[in-house]
Design a protein around this motif. Sequence first.
Motif, PDB file in Angstrom:
ATOM      1  N   ALA A  16     -17.547   2.987  -5.636  1.00 29.73           N
ATOM      2  CA  ALA A  16     -18.243   3.881  -6.563  1.00 29.73           C
ATOM      3  C   ALA A  16     -18.326   5.315  -6.061  1.00 29.73           C
ATOM      4  N   MET A  33     -20.398   3.343 -12.573  1.00 30.71           N
ATOM      5  CA  MET A  33     -20.037   1.924 -12.439  1.00 30.71           C
ATOM      6  C   MET A  33     -20.985   1.047 -13.257  1.00 30.71           C
ATOM      7  N   TRP A  94     -23.918  -4.551  -9.886  1.00 29.83           N
ATOM      8  CA  TRP A  94     -23.941  -3.109  -9.640  1.00 29.83           C
ATOM      9  C   TRP A  94     -25.372  -2.596  -9.478  1.00 29.83           C
TER      10      TRP A  94
END
Length: 103
Positions: A16, A33, A94
Amino acid sequence: MSALDMAELEAMIEEATVDAYNEDEQLTGLFTMLEEHLELPFNTVVLGVEVTVGGIDLTPDGRIVALCSRGGMRQSIGILDVPLPSPAPEGAQWIEAYRHWAG
């Protein structure tokens, strides 16, 4: 959501933030992300009330928030403070990567 080990979280953060030069750019990378991978909307319970998380946002003060709604009411809640349903939505790993990065 399966528990990720430290190496997996670090690899996600690296993915990321690969082109990020400072903390603001790293945050933007993690937000991107989440935007790309977190399956929305999803329902969860906040303070005993079912809400729908319909989106996420990056605030001017540098927080990633979940855009929660119930009926006609809306409230932004820090994504790290939103309890995830079981099973967690796709891409919820995430959120864990962001939690790890935020320390």
